[in-house]
Design an enzyme around this catalytic site. Structure first.
Site, mmCIF file in Angstrom:
data_model
loop_
_atom_site.group_PDB
_atom_site.id
_atom_site.type_symbol
_atom_site.label_atom_id
_atom_site.label_comp_id
_atom_site.label_asym_id
_atom_site.label_seq_id
_atom_site.Cartn_x
_atom_site.Cartn_y
_atom_site.Cartn_z
ATOM 1 N N SER A 126 0.828 -1.199 0.000
ATOM 2 C CA SER A 126 0.000 0.000 0.000
ATOM 3 C C SER A 126 0.868 1.257 0.000
ATOM 4 C CB SER A 126 -0.943 -0.057 1.207
ATOM 5 O OG SER A 126 -2.019 0.832 1.066
ATOM 6 N N ASP A 147 -5.970 -3.946 -1.668
ATOM 7 C CA ASP A 147 -4.882 -3.557 -0.762
ATOM 8 C C ASP A 147 -3.979 -4.721 -0.331
ATOM 9 O OD1 ASP A 147 -3.326 -2.415 1.190
ATOM 10 O OD2 ASP A 147 -4.985 -1.740 2.436
#
Length: 296
Positions: A56, A183
């Site tokens: 991320s 993610d």
């Protein structure tokens, strides 16, 4: 932004023959701005990692470092963006090239297109391809329908960063190589396990944080959702650390900030500054111990 500017101090060079270092930058949204201090510490110590991994926001920070940006350059770029709300709004809602680019059939229209956001916010110094980076980079994302993590280390860099940063609910999932990704922190919040065999010393940076608030009040739905995600990632990290910890594990004080607190960049950077000295102290000790062990 140019990779190097005459206005910035060039990182010192470390003596050859010293132990090699690899670093894993964890995911945590705006809390990941604390990674800037780790990059600054490595710069000032003259340490150039031989490998970087990230999830991320950690993937984005890792890409910036691997592209040649210094920690100070990343800090200035971040604060420049955060200090201009009008520019942020313009970049967020900048009209895409076509309606098809804005709406991906099958996903909720109300979610942001993280690939467009990556394109609009990425520093010019970060190349589009992994092959153009100066340090090997491993970016993790979660294969939604494959039920596993995927590590990107070649091909298109920006789509990999977008896939790794596709926070559920807030951002639409990313389609790449015929797969759907969300993610990377969902499966691997601090992906140090992908670089443990690539350096003598592995440094892991955890910016997941923990839910904060008034224990007498039920959290708002969005806070409950993101807090649940934090607890899940904390559980994953606890298991990973018990099985195989990195040589150095750093946890900047980020729990007072939310995942999308990017407008609080100055506060985050200021409050997490103590990790700069912590990284330097722990790395110096680890390097000395490694050298003594080799000599013995």
């Amino acid at each position: 932004m140019d990779k190097q500017s005459s206005d910035h101090k060039t990182p010192a060079k470390r003596a050859s023959g010293e132990p090699t270092v690899a670093v894993a930058f964890g995911g945590g949204g705006a809390r990941g701005l604390a990674h800037i201090h780790i990059i600054r510490a490595l710069d000032d110590m003259g340490i150039r990692p031989v490998a970087i991994s990230g999830a991320s926001i950690g993937g984005i920070m890792g890409a910036a470092m691997a592209s040649g940006m210094t920690g100070e350059e990343i800090r200035e770029y971040t604060l420049g963006l955060a200090g201009n709300r009008a520019d942020i709004v313009a970049r967020l809602f900048r009209r895409p090239a076509s309606v098809a680019a804005a709406v991906d059939r099958g996903f909720r229209i109300g979610q942001f297109d993280v690939q467009r956001i990556v394109r609009n916010f990425m520093p010019d110094a970060i190349p589009h391809e992994f092959s153009a980076l100066g340090i090997p980079l491993y970016v993790v994302a979660t294969d939604f329908y494959g039920h596993h993590e995927t590590v990107f280390s070649e091909g298109d860099l920006w789509s990999a960063l977008a896939a790794s940063a596709a926070i559920p609910v807030l951002f639409r999932p990313v389609r790449r190589d015929g797969r759907i990704f969300i993610d990377g922190g969902i499966f691997n919040p601090v992906p140090y396990d992908h670089i443990v065999d690539k350096a003598d010393i592995v440094l892991g940076i955890d910016v997941v944080g923990t839910p904060r608030g008034d224990s007498r009040r039920i959290p708002k739905p969005i806070d409950s959702l993101y807090g649940t995600s934090q607890l899940m990632m904390r559980s994953i990290l606890k298991l990973k650390l018990a099985m195989q910890p990195p040589d150095i594990f750093i946890q900047p004080p980020v729990s007072d900030f939310r995942v999308m607190d990017f407008l609080k960049a100055q506060q985050i950077i200021r409050m997490t500054e103590p990790v700069y000295d912590e990284v330097r102290r722990k790395l110096d000790r680890a390097i000395e111990e490694r050298i003594r062990g080799t000599a013995g």
